[in-house]
Design a protein around this motif. Structure first.
Motif, PDB file in Angstrom:
ATOM      1  N   UNK A  56       0.835  -1.282  -0.050  1.00 54.12           N
ATOM      2  CA  UNK A  56       0.249   0.049   0.067  1.00 54.12           C
ATOM      3  C   UNK A  56       0.896   1.266   0.025  1.00 54.12           C
ATOM      4  N   UNK A  57       2.114   1.176   0.451  1.00 53.13           N
ATOM      5  CA  UNK A  57       2.900   2.290   0.270  1.00 53.13           C
ATOM      6  C   UNK A  57       3.208   2.610  -1.077  1.00 53.13           C
ATOM      7  N   UNK A  58       3.382   1.800  -1.985  1.00 56.18           N
ATOM      8  CA  UNK A  58       3.494   2.260  -3.426  1.00 56.18           C
ATOM      9  C   UNK A  58       2.731   1.103  -4.225  1.00 56.18           C
ATOM     10  N   UNK A  59       1.343   1.291  -4.229  1.00 57.35           N
ATOM     11  CA  UNK A  59       0.782  -0.053  -4.868  1.00 57.35           C
ATOM     12  C   UNK A  59       0.781  -0.109  -6.208  1.00 57.35           C
ATOM     13  N   UNK A  60       1.235  -1.399  -6.921  1.00 54.22           N
ATOM     14  CA  UNK A  60       1.477  -1.494  -8.172  1.00 54.22           C
ATOM     15  C   UNK A  60      -0.011  -1.689  -8.812  1.00 54.22           C
ATOM     16  N   UNK A  61      -0.078  -1.709 -10.113  1.00 55.13           N
ATOM     17  CA  UNK A  61      -1.478  -1.630 -10.791  1.00 55.13           C
ATOM     18  C   UNK A  61      -1.944  -2.889 -10.426  1.00 55.13           C
ATOM     19  N   UNK A  62      -1.078  -4.188 -10.461  1.00 51.34           N
ATOM     20  CA  UNK A  62      -1.726  -5.565 -10.387  1.00 51.34           C
ATOM     21  C   UNK A  62      -2.288  -5.648  -9.023  1.00 51.34           C
ATOM     22  N   UNK A  63      -1.805  -5.054  -8.137  1.00 53.69           N
ATOM     23  CA  UNK A  63      -2.349  -5.308  -6.816  1.00 53.69           C
ATOM     24  C   UNK A  63      -3.716  -4.477  -6.880  1.00 53.69           C
ATOM     25  N   UNK A  64      -3.585  -3.327  -7.073  1.00 55.61           N
ATOM     26  CA  UNK A  64      -5.069  -2.536  -7.297  1.00 55.61           C
ATOM     27  C   UNK A  64      -6.160  -3.325  -7.909  1.00 55.61           C
ATOM     28  N   UNK A  65      -5.566  -3.719  -9.097  1.00 59.35           N
ATOM     29  CA  UNK A  65      -6.722  -4.335 -10.160  1.00 59.35           C
ATOM     30  C   UNK A  65      -7.303  -5.576  -8.989  1.00 59.35           C
ATOM     31  N   UNK A  98      -4.189   1.031 -18.217  1.00 57.85           N
ATOM     32  CA  UNK A  98      -4.248   1.030 -16.650  1.00 57.85           C
ATOM     33  C   UNK A  98      -4.631   2.367 -16.504  1.00 57.85           C
ATOM     34  N   UNK A  99      -4.472   3.369 -16.847  1.00 57.92           N
ATOM     35  CA  UNK A  99      -4.813   4.795 -16.513  1.00 57.92           C
ATOM     36  C   UNK A  99      -6.522   4.751 -16.749  1.00 57.92           C
ATOM     37  N   UNK A 120      -4.957  10.708  -8.754  1.00 59.93           N
ATOM     38  CA  UNK A 120      -4.786  10.707 -10.159  1.00 59.93           C
ATOM     39  C   UNK A 120      -4.273   9.572 -10.884  1.00 59.93           C
ATOM     40  N   UNK A 121      -5.149   8.897 -11.972  1.00 56.89           N
ATOM     41  CA  UNK A 121      -4.399   7.487 -12.500  1.00 56.89           C
ATOM     42  C   UNK A 121      -3.052   7.627 -12.925  1.00 56.89           C
ATOM     43  N   UNK A 127       3.659   5.590 -10.169  1.00 55.90           N
ATOM     44  CA  UNK A 127       3.947   5.039  -8.496  1.00 55.90           C
ATOM     45  C   UNK A 127       4.014   6.163  -7.715  1.00 55.90           C
ATOM     46  N   UNK A 128       3.336   7.275  -8.000  1.00 60.11           N
ATOM     47  CA  UNK A 128       3.500   8.510  -7.108  1.00 60.11           C
ATOM     48  C   UNK A 128       2.244   8.569  -6.353  1.00 60.11           C
TER      49      UNK A 128
END
Length: 180
Positions: A56-65, A98-99, A120-121, A127-128
């Motif tokens: 959660x500190x730098x969530x990758x797209x796959x994790x969010x998906x 992804x965006x 902001x996607x 990664x920000x």
């Protein structure tokens, strides 16, 4: 009143004011607090994917998906927002895909909770703005825990509406842009 004066007098005598250092939390400390809030919000709602501070500190797209997909499968929140192809994380190869996916999820969540979200996607994919990403996830968890209806939000997003803008304002801008 005298007790307070006496108490503060003792504190000052025993602890010089220079001992008390007043600092504001750093961005890293603030992020830890926000991440802990996200973990606490989702803990009773989902079992997977694992919610860790590192992810959660730098969530990758796959994790969010995976997280968004689990919310849809488990609770039905945002059901119908994504096509069957969009429900498969391996189908996302391009940054713009992804965006677009994240923009739909953020907008629909914003409509469901009735608040504009700062996530902001494009920054999330880069990664920000992990703090804003976590606030978006917390809004989603809030909507799920309060059993807020998302069908109208999904419909509005699929019809091209954006949070904070009414359809009429969007149409007026399109007309004025077209006539210039």
């Amino acid at each position: 009143f005298l007790c307070l004066v006496f108490f503060f007098g003792l504190v000052c005598r025993w602890q010089p004011l220079s001992v008390f250092v007043f600092t504001t939390p750093t961005m890293a400390e603030e992020l830890v607090v926000v991440v802990q809030g996200t973990i606490k919000a989702f803990k009773p709602l989902i079992k997977k994917p694992p919610l860790t501070e590192k992810l959660l500190s730098k969530p990758p797209f796959r994790f969010l998906h995976d997280l968004i997909s689990e919310v849809i499968k488990t609770h039905g929140f945002l059901e119908g927002l994504f096509t069957p192809d969009e429900m498969v994380s391996t189908n996302f190869q391009e940054k713009q895909q992804k965006i677009d996916y994240l923009q739909k999820a953020i907008d629909a969540t914003a409509f469901a909770v009735g608040k504009t979200l700062g996530a902001k996607p494009n920054k999330i994919v880069a990664g920000y703005d992990a703090d804003q990403t976590n606030l978006f996830l917390q809004a989603m968890a809030y909507a799920v825990s309060k059993k807020l209806e998302s069908a109208d939000a999904v419909s509005r997003v699929l019809n091209g509406e954006k949070p904070g803008k009414t359809k009429e304002k969007s149409k007026e801008r399109e007309k004025s842009a077209g006539s210039s």
